[in-house]
Each structure stands twice: as structure tokens, then as C-alpha cells.
Design a protein around this motif. Sequence first.
Motif, PDB file in Angstrom:
ATOM      1  N   LYS A  67     134.634 -19.911  38.057  1.00  0.00           N
ATOM      2  CA  LYS A  67     133.701 -20.276  39.128  1.00  0.00           C
ATOM      3  C   LYS A  67     133.131 -21.681  38.907  1.00  0.00           C
ATOM      4  O   LYS A  67     133.084 -22.514  39.830  1.00  0.00           O
ATOM      5  CB  LYS A  67     132.565 -19.252  39.132  1.00  0.00           C
ATOM      6  CG  LYS A  67     131.862 -19.118  40.445  1.00  0.00           C
ATOM      7  CD  LYS A  67     131.002 -17.870  40.381  1.00  0.00           C
ATOM      8  CE  LYS A  67     130.489 -17.521  41.764  1.00  0.00           C
ATOM      9  NZ  LYS A  67     129.693 -16.282  41.715  1.00  0.00           N
TER      10      LYS A  67
ATOM     11  N   ALA B 148     135.977 -24.278  39.259  1.00  0.00           N
ATOM     12  CA  ALA B 148     136.345 -24.537  40.654  1.00  0.00           C
ATOM     13  C   ALA B 148     135.374 -25.548  41.265  1.00  0.00           C
ATOM     14  O   ALA B 148     135.768 -26.467  41.986  1.00  0.00           O
ATOM     15  CB  ALA B 148     136.348 -23.232  41.438  1.00  0.00           C
ATOM     16  N   ARG B 149     134.096 -25.376  40.918  1.00  0.00           N
ATOM     17  CA  ARG B 149     133.098 -26.307  41.427  1.00  0.00           C
ATOM     18  C   ARG B 149     133.388 -27.729  40.946  1.00  0.00           C
ATOM     19  O   ARG B 149     133.328 -28.691  41.710  1.00  0.00           O
ATOM     20  CB  ARG B 149     131.713 -25.835  40.978  1.00  0.00           C
ATOM     21  CG  ARG B 149     130.615 -26.855  41.132  1.00  0.00           C
ATOM     22  CD  ARG B 149     130.343 -27.130  42.612  1.00  0.00           C
ATOM     23  NE  ARG B 149     129.303 -28.124  42.762  1.00  0.00           N
ATOM     24  CZ  ARG B 149     128.131 -27.880  43.372  1.00  0.00           C
ATOM     25  NH1 ARG B 149     127.892 -26.708  43.920  1.00  0.00           N
ATOM     26  NH2 ARG B 149     127.218 -28.823  43.467  1.00  0.00           N
TER      27      ARG B 149
ATOM     28  N   THR C  90     136.711 -27.216  44.574  1.00  0.00           N
ATOM     29  CA  THR C  90     137.476 -26.273  45.387  1.00  0.00           C
ATOM     30  C   THR C  90     136.830 -24.896  45.239  1.00  0.00           C
ATOM     31  O   THR C  90     135.770 -24.760  44.618  1.00  0.00           O
ATOM     32  CB  THR C  90     138.956 -26.268  44.970  1.00  0.00           C
ATOM     33  OG1 THR C  90     139.656 -25.341  45.799  1.00  0.00           O
ATOM     34  CG2 THR C  90     139.135 -25.891  43.518  1.00  0.00           C
ATOM     35  N   GLU C  91     137.464 -23.899  45.798  1.00  0.00           N
ATOM     36  CA  GLU C  91     136.923 -22.539  45.744  1.00  0.00           C
ATOM     37  C   GLU C  91     137.519 -21.790  44.556  1.00  0.00           C
ATOM     38  O   GLU C  91     138.645 -22.075  44.138  1.00  0.00           O
ATOM     39  CB  GLU C  91     137.257 -21.781  47.046  1.00  0.00           C
ATOM     40  CG  GLU C  91     136.657 -22.375  48.290  1.00  0.00           C
ATOM     41  CD  GLU C  91     135.130 -22.500  48.199  1.00  0.00           C
ATOM     42  OE1 GLU C  91     134.485 -21.507  47.788  1.00  0.00           O
ATOM     43  OE2 GLU C  91     134.592 -23.586  48.488  1.00  0.00           O
TER      44      GLU C  91
ATOM     45  N   GLU D 119     141.002 -20.585  44.650  1.00  0.00           N
ATOM     46  CA  GLU D 119     142.087 -21.578  44.673  1.00  0.00           C
ATOM     47  C   GLU D 119     142.541 -21.994  43.259  1.00  0.00           C
ATOM     48  O   GLU D 119     143.482 -22.764  43.119  1.00  0.00           O
ATOM     49  CB  GLU D 119     141.627 -22.851  45.416  1.00  0.00           C
ATOM     50  CG  GLU D 119     141.204 -22.620  46.850  1.00  0.00           C
ATOM     51  CD  GLU D 119     142.358 -22.096  47.693  1.00  0.00           C
ATOM     52  OE1 GLU D 119     143.469 -22.661  47.618  1.00  0.00           O
ATOM     53  OE2 GLU D 119     142.147 -21.086  48.401  1.00  0.00           O
TER      54      GLU D 119
END
Lengths: 781, 277
Positions: free
Chosen positions: A559, A562-563, A567-568, A571
Motif C-alpha cells: 500500500k 503503491a503510493r 499508483t493503486e 496495480e
Amino acid sequence: MTEKGVGARLVRKEDDRYMRGRGEFVADIKLPGLKDVAFLRSPVAHARILDIEVPEARRGAVFTAADMTGVRPIRAVSGLPGFKTSEQPPLASGKVRQVGEMIAVCVADTRAEAEDIATEVFVDFDELPVVSDMLAAREAGAPLVHEAWGDNVYLETTVDADVEAVAATAAIRVTREFRTARQCMAPLEGRGVVAHWDARLEQLVVYSATQMPHIVRSGLSECLGLDHGQVRVVAPDVGGGFGYKGILLPEEVCLGWLAMNCGHPVRWIEDRREHLTASANCREHHYRITAYADARGRLLALDAEATVDAGAYSSYPFSACLEAVQVASILPGPYDFPVYRCKTYSVASNKPPILPYRGVARTGVCFAMELIIDAVAREAGREPHEVRLDNLVAAEAMPFDNVTDKHFDSGDYPECLRRAVAAVDVAAVRQRQRRGEADGRRVGVGFAVFCEQAAHGTSVYAGWGIPMVPGYEQAGARITPDGGLELRVGVHSHGQGLETTLAQVANEVLGIDPDKVKLVHGDTGLTPYSTGTWGSRCMVMAGGAVAAACRELAGRVVKIGARLLQTEAGEVRLEGGRVVAPGGSVGLADVANVWYLHPQDLPDDVDPAGLEVTAGYKPERDSGTFSYAAHAAVVAVDTELGAVEIVDYVVVEDGGVLVNPMIVDGQVYGGTAQGIGTALYEEMPFDAEGQPLASTFADYLLPGAPEIPAIRLYHMETPSPYTEFGQKGIGEGGAIGPPAAIANAVNDALGDLGAELCETPITPRRVLAAIAAARGRGDAE
Amino acid sequence: MKPARFDYERPADLAGAVALLGDGDAFAKVLAGGQSLGPMLNLRLVHPGMLVDITRIPELARVEEDADGLVLGACVTHAAIEDGRVPDVTGGALARVAAGIAYRAVRNRGTIGGSLAHADPAADWLTCLAAIGAEVMIYGPRGRRSVAAAGFMTGVFETVLAPDELVEAVRIPRLSARARFGFYKVCRKTGEFAEAIGAVLHEPERAVLRAVIGATDSTPIVVGDASGLFDGEPSTGRIDRAAAARLLDEKGLGGDGFAKQIHLVALARAAIGVQRP
């Protein structure tokens, strides 16, 4: 599988310090003001203590039970109906029940001076009759170890069945008596305790060479009347356990009391004489078994009576009955037959307590069962391995619930044996036997097949009701600010290589390099509660818990990663220790850097628990994994001297998915060496007065490197359907098979002389006695 | 398992050593390699008032070869003999025996003189040197004397040494060209104490056929003329079991069938094993 994950033959991380002599064991710990302790131990096996005289000049340096007011005796009860409880005071109170029982504790600047003081204390004994043999102990009128009981039986259990109905139709009926000798476990490092009172924390700190620091803490709290929070137990580097360090020691209680009352740290390091003549033993079983089979040797029923000499006291936490209760439940071994009756007796005697040793009851069980199978095969006139193949649980029957409701999880037992038969080449051995040996020795081949329940949990132990029932296993995992990983587990590694294998598990889940993983273990102050290291449970239980903790961390890492990658979470993926998105990647160190040092960059919905988790684990079924193995031995027996040489030794084993095959190899080799000790060398005899007859390693023979053949080891890998990676407990197996395989080989070699050995160890004296007995009976063909 | 208190002296010469031994105030024990004495001290099986360490006395390290044989100082180690660091006058027999003593770690420190003086019945040198016909050279305050190795030990841990005497050296005779020597030790595992030892020396030129049954409960049984035991030729391994058993019976070993059996087998195998050096 990752390159350094589950299944990798990774060199053990911990060996760097061990091989350089840089480990830190209890005896290496130095504390300011430390004083040494020696115990005055009973020279007699059974006596009332009339008086203890401490010279006036030694008052203040010698303590007895009378001084240790408020200290409670060690009580290891079982919830099984009818269990009789022993009370073991840390220092003998009123009576001694074994040679070596502690009577007084002497404190001095050095161990030598403490031993000097011990020689000056006089004890007046009123000696009592001694019971030193377990079968004699069961007889009416035997001297009583614990008078209040009225007999010498801790516990009697029965598994009943209608054997008589089968007996009437069985073509083959064989009856044998078997005995396995009492042994000492002889880890390289003995027991050792350093204790001090931390006034700042109001806490007793006990460094102890133990396999189960959390259990020892519970026991110490109970005996010393302290809250758990007032006791911290630390197991530093520990040089082998094998079950010997799975006990609350009376010595630990004494040292705890001294640390609390003497105002200085204290140390006791067990010496070899204490180990051999005073401390807990293992393995002493007696069996009377009748097997019923059809004319081909297919088992129809087994009728057994087993006695275990549990010694003078019930040890905490496993109790005096665990061994015999296990015998009752596992005697049928890997075989499929319908009718089983077994009576067991856990007997008290004037000898040290027994503890479960590597393989626990299985080594004795395997010896009895595998020798009875060979006896059946001889009656049937068939090759013993063929009779075994007809009786083993078939692969297609897995998972299989056997006659005692043991749930065998997976595997192909017959295939394992077939591979051992092929590897040892039975046909070639038979040919060699027909040809004869140039030196006149006799050659024989023998097999042992067994399965080994490991990592068995709540459902199994709750029924036994002993002071310790394993539940969920937990692991803590924390990513450090530089992207490393700290793992905290309550089990303890004392040779198993957990610093490496648990790092491999972390690598499998997080992709982190094992070199960046730090294992914190062996400290009640730093790790989650655990029953500890026993029952070949660590790789299944702690391995599962570490995987669970790492998996939870992975979610949080992804998490944040991704940040950073803008992106999410959906992904990206975690790969090779990096969070990877189509457009780039960040490492664990980048993620950790944000969490610890740049929280302004964290996503708004970040888990505030951060990069630190504690997760728990239990397998889908907690009835245990069943690793299994076939051992095959070829021996040459010198019928003039009674000497047995192992000329070939094959192990085919299946431990499920092997997390580190190299470590498993080491476990199997080491265990097999110990099993060879049981088979041929190790014996702690006692005379009728309860005196131990071996007090040094010149009398108590351990196998050395020259006695261990080049063991040929083959693996099968049938995953357990119930565990995290399909792994099974495998640490003990090597020690189970050798006595049975070697005895069967010796009996095969001596078969045409009519000689048969049914007792461990197979000493030259016993071999020659068996040959002489056969000649006396005129059994030779 | 730590020793009781004792004093320690390390004399520089033989005279100084025997003076300490004869002092009389304290029970003194000689310390050479310490491979038996060390454990006995730790187990508190002996409580000497003083240890006299003889390992720095130059005479005790001497190695002298002449036409008749070899003199080995008492402090020559088993390992030195095993490794051939001393001359060989026995066609390799001594090196072979040395290599079978306990473990290498013990052989590195253990000494030939210490082994003899300790007089453990299971010791290899007592039996081997009795068979080879060696002499033990003894030093004391009344001078030097020699005794045959065969008669040096008088009982379990007992020898002809007076309390103020010590073993100075061992004289090993040079064996003849056709001499053959057999040595067979029965022990439960590598390096363990012997349960039985057989040793046979056959020197046809000198008409010597000597047999020794060692590792008994006490002193080795030395048969100076063993031709009767072997019917002349030892290497067949055929021994007169009744005669050998009588020797054991006289030693009080006849009662235990197992001990009798392994001693007879050890002797027979030593005889079969006689090798041309």
C-alpha cells in the motif's frame, strides 16, 4: 519458489558465529558479583533424611529445604483419570527418592570452592528399601517411592479390543518381550543457569539453557510465587536439546530463590557427572507383545502391554505419563490392521525422572513393532520387507485414520520402503550371505519403517491435560527503518537452524534477502508466548506464524509502495523484496524510510499499525503432520567377539516440502547417529540399590565419528495438505529407526544360529549371550 | 567436577623432582601428560597435596638410539611415536600400537612414562612393552634401577615405584630381522578403554615366542615361552584354549564367560596378526 526461499539449500546463517567459537552460551555469561553454586546430592537412592549438619563456619553459604520457605514443589500433573501426582521439592525435604537428588545448595566464589563446601556438609540418612526395576516396582509389596499412593504406578491406561476372537482364527501367533535401555541425552552443552534479581525492574532474570523459556517462566512463577511479569527467562545460544532441555529444573528454582535472597547473581553449570548420575534420563521401556497374523503375515491383531520407567518424579511440563500414553497411541506404527489392545503402566522407581528424548516414545515403539513384524515374517517364511509391504497403509488410502484414530495426513509408505529395499539391494545381501564372509563374520539386513506425528497441537494435548497445551503459534515481524526485518518467535533454536529457515520463509513471502532478517528468540521479554521447541513443531508452527506475519506486512508494504509509485495497490506486486509497478519499483528500505522518517508522504488510508505486526497460526488440522521413513541397515556380526559393524545404512524419508534440504539432511544424519547410539552403545544401568553404574563417558558410551557409517539418504517430498507450505516436522525422525533396523539386521545375521536379540543396546555381551542361549536350546539349523 | 585445592611445582631436574616427591609433608603426584590424572583430579578420585610437573625436565624428553635398541624418555608422547618422530627399532610395532591409543588429542599430550606409571590395566603400553621385552628405567633418591616391563606393574594402579621414585625412561630392545609382532585390542568403540588385549612377539632367530594377555582386571599375563600355547607357529591362530583358559583362571578371570571368551579371541587374533616388520 524464490532462490533463497522455501526449498533452498541455504548455508546456515548462525554457523558463522558457531564455527568461530563466538556463540554465547550460559556458561559464557559473566555478571558483576557472580557466585558459583554446587549442589550436595544424595549418594543413596531412597532414604529418610534424619539430619543435615552444616559446619558453623559455612552458615550463610549453604542452604537447605528448611531455608527455602514459601517455595512450592514442582508438580506436573496430568488430567488423565487416575494419574497420581508427585511433589518434587527443589531441595529434598524429609526424604530422597533417587541418587543425585539435591539436598543442599552451596555458594562460593568458584565452583571448586562450592564443591569443597559440599563435602563438609553431613547428612544422616535412614536408608529405605529401593525399587530400581520397573517390573519389580509394579509388584505388590514393592518398596513405595511415594508412600501415599499405595503402589508405584503414576498412571495405568487401557485401549481395549476383542483380541480373543481374532486369536482363534490366526495362523500365526508370536509373542516377544522387548526392553530398551535407560539413556542419558548427552547434548554437547549440558544444562546451565545464571540468575540475578533486577532491582530496577523488580524482576528475576534467569538465563537458562532451555528449549522452552516461556514454559520455564510459568513454572518458576508458580514455584517462587512471583507474577509472570516479575520473571524473565532468557535462553541464549543453546548447544543441543533433544528433550533434555524441555523441563523446569529444580536447579532453576533453587537459583531463582538464591538470586532473590542472596543479593548477588548466581551460576550453576551442570557437569557431566551430574548429567550422567543425577539428571533426567530417557527411553526405558518394557513391552510384552503378541501379534496375530494370517499365514502370509498380514496382521490381524496386536495385543500389547507396555511399561515405562518414569523414575522418581513427574517432570514439568510433560509429566511422568506422556511417554506411556504415547506408546498406547502410536504402537501400531504405519500399519493398517483392525484389532488393537494395549495396556500401559507409567511406573515410579528410585531413579531420575525420564523426559521425552528425540523421537519420544517412538524409538521404543518402533523397536518393539518392527521386531515383532520380523518375527511374524520368520513365522510366515517370507522376506520381512514383503510382509511390511502387505501391512503398510496404502498411498491411495491417504489421508488415513488408523486403529488408534491417528490421522495420517499424506504420503506413500510402501513406496518409501520399496526405495529402501532397492537402495540397500536385499538380493545382493542374500547372495553375500550364501557366499559367506572371508573373515568369518555373519552379514544381515534389517528394516524399520515408521511414521512420526509432529507439530501436533491443541486437540491432541488437551486430552492429556498436562501443564502445557499448545494452541496458536505467534510471530512478531517488524520492518526496520533501513528496510531490514526483525522476526520475534517464542520457539527457540538450539541447533535446528531457525535463524536461517525462518528467514527463508520471510524471503518466500516478502522477497527480502535472508541476510537482512534478524531472528529474535529465546527471551520471554522480547517474544510472543510459545510452548517452545519440541515435537518437531517449529518449522510447521513458527514457520506458519512467520509466513502469516510477513503476509500481513506485505499488504501494508504494498500500500505504501503503491503510493510512492503513484499508483493503486491493485496495480503493484511484491517481487524480490521490491514493490513493482509497470512504471518502476521501490524497495523495502524506501517504504520503511517513508513510514519512519517521512510520514508526510504516507497515503491517507495507511494502516496506522505501521510496519510491525504480530500474527498467529495453526494448521488447518492440528492433529499433526506425519513424516515417515524407511531405514535399512546391513551389519556384519563378529560371532566370536559379539561386535556389530554397520556396513551400510540407508534412510529414505519424507518430510513433506523441505524448507532447507541441507538442514534436513543434517537433522537426519544427527538423529541417525543418536539412534545408532541407542542401538549399539548407550545404556545407563542401575544396580539393585539404585546406584547409577556409569558416571563418565568411559562408562556411558556414545558413538563417535568412527562409529557412524556414511549414511545414504534419499528424500521423498509429499506435501502435507494441512500446513503453510506443505512442510512436515522432521527433526526427530533420524533417531527413531536405527535400533529397530540394526536389531533386525543382527537377528537376520544370526538367524540360522537361532539367536534373537530383543533388547537395546546390542552389546557384545548380549550378542554372545544370545548365541550361547540359542546353542543351549539347540536352535541352530 | 572441579579439583580440590593442591600445590603445584615444576622442577627443572630429576633430583629436584624426587626431592619434592620424598618431601613427606604432602601426598605428591607426578604430572606428565595429565590425560588420566587430569580427569581423576576433576572427579576428585585423587586428592594430592601437590602436583610435581615433570614435563620441563630435559632428561625426560631424551631419545637415544644405539646398536641394542632405543631409550625413550618418560615424557615422549604417544603422538611422537605414532608419527615416527622417534627412531624405530621395532619394525613399526611401537608406532602401530601408539596409533591405537585413545584419541589423537590424548596421544598429543599423553606420555609413555605416564601411561606406565599410572598402571591402568587397560593401557596399551604395559602389554605391548611386556611382549617386546622392554625395560623400565627408574630414577630415585637412592639412584637408578631398571625392571623388566613385564614385572613393572604390581596391581591395579600399582607399580614397583617407591613413592619418591619416577619413571625416567623406557629401553626398547632392537628386534631381530625376522621378528614379527601381533597386537589385537578389543574395545567397544574407537579410542575406548580396552576390554581385552592380546600381544605376541615371535623372533625365530632368538627363539623368542612371547605372548601377553593384557587388559585383564589386573596385571598383564606374560607367557615367556608361548610355543606350547601356539603349537610352535603362532600365525595359524590355533591356540591351546584350555591352557590359555587356565592362565585366565589363575588370574581370577575364568568366572566370567564373556571376559574369558574375548581374551582368548584377542590372543588368537594377535597371533594370526603377527606381521613381519
